[in-house]
Enzyme design. Structure first.
Site, mmCIF file in Angstrom:
data_model
loop_
_atom_site.group_PDB
_atom_site.id
_atom_site.type_symbol
_atom_site.label_atom_id
_atom_site.label_comp_id
_atom_site.label_asym_id
_atom_site.label_seq_id
_atom_site.Cartn_x
_atom_site.Cartn_y
_atom_site.Cartn_z
ATOM 1 N N LYS A 67 38.296 42.263 40.191
ATOM 2 C CA LYS A 67 36.967 41.642 40.329
ATOM 3 C C LYS A 67 36.349 42.011 41.676
ATOM 4 O O LYS A 67 35.489 41.296 42.185
ATOM 5 C CB LYS A 67 37.069 40.114 40.190
ATOM 6 C CG LYS A 67 37.639 39.632 38.875
ATOM 7 C CD LYS A 67 36.737 39.977 37.699
ATOM 8 C CE LYS A 67 37.359 39.495 36.392
ATOM 9 N NZ LYS A 67 36.614 40.008 35.219
ATOM 10 N N ARG A 68 36.817 43.107 42.244
ATOM 11 C CA ARG A 68 36.313 43.610 43.533
ATOM 12 C C ARG A 68 36.418 42.553 44.627
ATOM 13 O O ARG A 68 35.603 42.451 45.517
ATOM 14 C CB ARG A 68 34.871 44.118 43.405
ATOM 15 C CG ARG A 68 34.667 45.165 42.300
ATOM 16 C CD ARG A 68 35.636 46.345 42.406
ATOM 17 N NE ARG A 68 35.382 47.362 41.398
ATOM 18 C CZ ARG A 68 36.164 47.563 40.313
ATOM 19 N NH1 ARG A 68 37.256 46.828 40.107
ATOM 20 N NH2 ARG A 68 35.862 48.517 39.451
ATOM 21 N N LEU A 111 29.803 35.981 41.146
ATOM 22 C CA LEU A 111 28.529 35.744 40.460
ATOM 23 C C LEU A 111 28.739 35.299 39.019
ATOM 24 O O LEU A 111 27.918 34.559 38.465
ATOM 25 C CB LEU A 111 27.687 37.027 40.486
ATOM 26 C CG LEU A 111 27.265 37.509 41.884
ATOM 27 C CD1 LEU A 111 26.683 38.926 41.807
ATOM 28 C CD2 LEU A 111 26.245 36.560 42.505
ATOM 29 N N GLY A 132 28.612 37.525 50.361
ATOM 30 C CA GLY A 132 29.669 36.677 50.909
ATOM 31 C C GLY A 132 30.834 37.465 51.470
ATOM 32 O O GLY A 132 31.594 36.943 52.305
ATOM 33 N N GLU A 148 29.912 37.811 54.897
ATOM 34 C CA GLU A 148 30.113 36.508 55.572
ATOM 35 C C GLU A 148 31.582 36.320 55.929
ATOM 36 O O GLU A 148 31.925 35.833 57.013
ATOM 37 C CB GLU A 148 29.619 35.373 54.664
ATOM 38 C CG GLU A 148 28.119 35.449 54.437
ATOM 39 C CD GLU A 148 27.577 34.320 53.570
ATOM 40 O OE1 GLU A 148 28.082 34.148 52.439
ATOM 41 O OE2 GLU A 148 26.653 33.629 54.014
ATOM 42 N N GLU A 155 21.590 39.289 48.404
ATOM 43 C CA GLU A 155 21.218 37.969 47.889
ATOM 44 C C GLU A 155 19.789 37.942 47.341
ATOM 45 O O GLU A 155 19.530 37.381 46.280
ATOM 46 C CB GLU A 155 21.369 36.900 48.993
ATOM 47 C CG GLU A 155 22.790 36.397 49.186
ATOM 48 C CD GLU A 155 23.650 37.287 50.090
ATOM 49 O OE1 GLU A 155 23.231 38.423 50.374
ATOM 50 O OE2 GLU A 155 24.734 36.848 50.482
ATOM 51 N N ARG A 199 19.445 39.286 43.965
ATOM 52 C CA ARG A 199 20.113 38.465 42.936
ATOM 53 C C ARG A 199 19.404 37.130 42.734
ATOM 54 O O ARG A 199 19.869 36.300 41.953
ATOM 55 C CB ARG A 199 21.564 38.172 43.344
ATOM 56 C CG ARG A 199 22.405 39.405 43.632
ATOM 57 C CD ARG A 199 23.057 39.974 42.404
ATOM 58 N NE ARG A 199 23.909 41.097 42.756
ATOM 59 C CZ ARG A 199 23.873 42.295 42.185
ATOM 60 N NH1 ARG A 199 23.051 42.522 41.191
ATOM 61 N NH2 ARG A 199 24.677 43.253 42.577
HETATM 62 C C1 1HE Z 1 32.287 40.688 40.157
HETATM 63 C C2 1HE Z 1 31.556 40.763 41.364
HETATM 64 C C3 1HE Z 1 31.005 39.568 41.860
HETATM 65 C C4 1HE Z 1 32.229 42.742 40.854
HETATM 66 N N1 1HE Z 1 31.223 38.437 41.164
HETATM 67 N N2 1HE Z 1 32.479 39.544 39.517
HETATM 68 N N3 1HE Z 1 27.506 40.241 45.413
HETATM 69 C C5 1HE Z 1 26.905 41.285 44.836
HETATM 70 O O1 1HE Z 1 25.754 41.269 44.479
HETATM 71 C C6 1HE Z 1 27.771 42.495 44.597
HETATM 72 C C7 1HE Z 1 28.106 42.600 43.120
HETATM 73 N N4 1HE Z 1 29.035 43.662 42.823
HETATM 74 C C8 1HE Z 1 28.671 44.980 42.837
HETATM 75 O O2 1HE Z 1 27.583 45.360 43.210
HETATM 76 C C9 1HE Z 1 29.711 45.956 42.384
HETATM 77 O O3 1HE Z 1 30.618 45.281 41.528
HETATM 78 C C10 1HE Z 1 30.499 46.643 43.520
HETATM 79 C C11 1HE Z 1 29.573 47.624 44.232
HETATM 80 C C12 1HE Z 1 31.079 45.644 44.506
HETATM 81 C C13 1HE Z 1 31.688 47.435 42.889
HETATM 82 O O4 1HE Z 1 31.178 48.290 41.895
HETATM 83 P P1 1HE Z 1 32.195 48.900 40.794
HETATM 84 O O5 1HE Z 1 31.406 49.855 39.953
HETATM 85 O O6 1HE Z 1 33.435 49.395 41.475
HETATM 86 O O7 1HE Z 1 32.695 47.650 39.919
HETATM 87 P P2 1HE Z 1 31.935 46.867 38.717
HETATM 88 O O8 1HE Z 1 32.110 47.631 37.434
HETATM 89 O O9 1HE Z 1 30.559 46.501 39.098
HETATM 90 O O10 1HE Z 1 32.781 45.522 38.634
HETATM 91 C C14 1HE Z 1 34.156 45.538 38.286
HETATM 92 C C15 1HE Z 1 34.526 44.139 37.884
HETATM 93 O O11 1HE Z 1 34.381 43.298 39.002
HETATM 94 C C16 1HE Z 1 33.620 43.578 36.802
HETATM 95 O O12 1HE Z 1 34.370 42.647 36.059
HETATM 96 P P3 1HE Z 1 34.910 43.018 34.572
HETATM 97 O O13 1HE Z 1 35.620 41.779 34.109
HETATM 98 O O14 1HE Z 1 33.680 43.353 33.778
HETATM 99 O O15 1HE Z 1 35.823 44.216 34.744
HETATM 100 C C17 1HE Z 1 32.586 42.814 37.609
HETATM 101 O O16 1HE Z 1 31.966 41.776 36.893
HETATM 102 C C18 1HE Z 1 33.466 42.259 38.705
HETATM 103 N N5 1HE Z 1 32.692 41.928 39.882
HETATM 104 N N6 1HE Z 1 31.530 42.044 41.760
HETATM 105 C C19 1HE Z 1 31.942 38.451 40.034
HETATM 106 N N7 1HE Z 1 30.317 39.521 43.004
HETATM 107 C C20 1HE Z 1 27.939 31.611 49.402
HETATM 108 S S1 1HE Z 1 26.574 32.470 48.887
HETATM 109 C C21 1HE Z 1 27.014 34.146 48.872
HETATM 110 C C22 1HE Z 1 26.017 34.903 48.032
HETATM 111 C C23 1HE Z 1 26.499 36.268 47.666
HETATM 112 O O17 1HE Z 1 27.593 36.679 47.971
HETATM 113 S S2 1HE Z 1 25.369 37.195 46.787
HETATM 114 C C24 1HE Z 1 26.086 38.786 46.728
HETATM 115 C C25 1HE Z 1 26.960 38.947 45.511
#
Ligand code: 1HE
Length: 266
Positions: free
Chosen positions: A32-33, A74, A119, A122, A142, A145
């Site tokens: 889940k990265r 997320l 995060g 963070e 953020e 999203r």
């Molecule tokens: C996740 C998450 C996640 C991956 N929550 N499951 N953060 C973001 O907006 C970043 C969101 N993630 C991404 O942009 C990408 O996943 C990555 C660039 C980090 C990695 O990309 P990649 O191509 O290697 O992986 P993927 O195919 O996007 O994801 C692989 C799996 O990880 C997949 O799950 P699966 O069950 O379908 O295999 C994704 O759903 C999972 N995954 N990132 C949940 N963030 C206290 S407030 C803080 C506010 C924030 O942090 S907002 C920023 C959120």
């Protein structure tokens, strides 16, 4: 309460401490990265509450997989469909975890790679030293999203890069990496192997007396929160204790009798 690192009950983290107190905390949710779900945050609280009392001399915070941390889980957030007061409490637990890291008095060195976003940034900004490799990139997605930071970025990321850069990152999704990330203050080191460098830093820091490191890794952060007048007072109190500690006597004697290393530029 856990007495040694083997007593921790963990699903999403791995913790290991060697005989010198060099401790490795691994984010272990690579599929889940290393996204931060509520359970991982509770584990970070447990670990960083316990480590300072378990003899940890320095911590390397590293991650399994190719990305350090994708930030808030997320999918969990989507499924939970939280109310405002519920998410406020989620954020309070994030603050608890990250404050334990920043104010715990034990040096925490983050070995970064891949995504350090939302995060995840963070989390990284709660470490005392950040080491990036060529693959490391930083962002605050953020805004894109439809979210806002909730794990202390308004304090720690703004501290690192300044208010204007942080606002730009959040409004536009701007990504920083490599030399530019270093120049804006997101990390202090850019190397080929961030883990090797993080361990080198951890071992070097661990040769300082623990009381000195306690002051460095808690007092500076506390003093940033104070007025200049109160910070100067607190600094004198901390220095009164640290600078007269028994562990410093031999080091001062070595300097006085010219056997201690001098500070040289190379
Ligand atoms: C996740 C998450 C996640 C991956 N929550 N499951 N953060 C973001 O907006 C970043 C969101 N993630 C991404 O942009 C990408 O996943 C990555 C660039 C980090 C990695 O990309 P990649 O191509 O290697 O992986 P993927 O195919 O996007 O994801 C692989 C799996 O990880 C997949 O799950 P699966 O069950 O379908 O295999 C994704 O759903 C999972 N995954 N990132 C949940 N963030 C206290 S407030 C803080 C506010 C924030 O942090 S907002 C920023 C959120």
């Amino acid at each position: 309460m856990a007495k040694t690192v083997d007593d921790f009950s963990l699903q999403n983290l791995l913790v290991d401490m060697d005989e010198d107190g060099i401790t490795t905390v691994t984010l272990n949710r690579a599929d889940k990265r290393n996204a931060l779900n509520a359970e991982t945050i509770e584990e970070l609280i447990e670990v960083f509450s316990g480590l300072p009392r378990m003899g940890a001399r320095a911590v390397v915070l590293r991650a399994e997989g190719t990305h350090f941390c994708a930030g808030l889980d997320l999918v969990e957030h989507h499924k939970e469909d939280r109310r405002p007061e519920e998410f406020m409490h989620v954020c309070l637990r994030w603050h608890e975890a990250f404050n334990k890291m920043e104010y715990g008095g034990v040096p925490v060195i983050a070995a970064l790679k891949g995504a350090v976003v939302g995060g995840g940034l963070e989390l990284a900004s709660s470490a005392h030293i950040r080491v990036a490799d060529q693959s490391t990139y930083f962002a605050l997605p953020e805004g894109q999203r439809g979210l806002f930071t909730g794990g202390g970025a308004t304090i720690r990321v703004a501290d690192l890069v300044g208010k204007a850069r942080m606002i730009d990152m959040m409004l536009t999704g701007r990504v920083y990496k490599q030399d530019e990330a270093i120049s804006v203050g997101l990390a202090q080191y850019l190397v080929e192997d961030s883990e090797a460098k993080a361990y080198e830093i951890a071992r070097a820091a661990a040769t300082n007396p623990p009381l000195s490191n306690f002051a460095i890794c808690s007092a500076i952060s506390h003093m940033q929160n104070m007025s200049a007048l109160d910070a100067a007072y607190a600094e004198s109190v901390v220095a009164g204790i640290v600078n007269t500690q028994p562990a410093s006597r031999g080091r001062l004697e070595a300097f006085a009798n010219k056997t201690a290393a001098r500070v040289r530029p190379e």
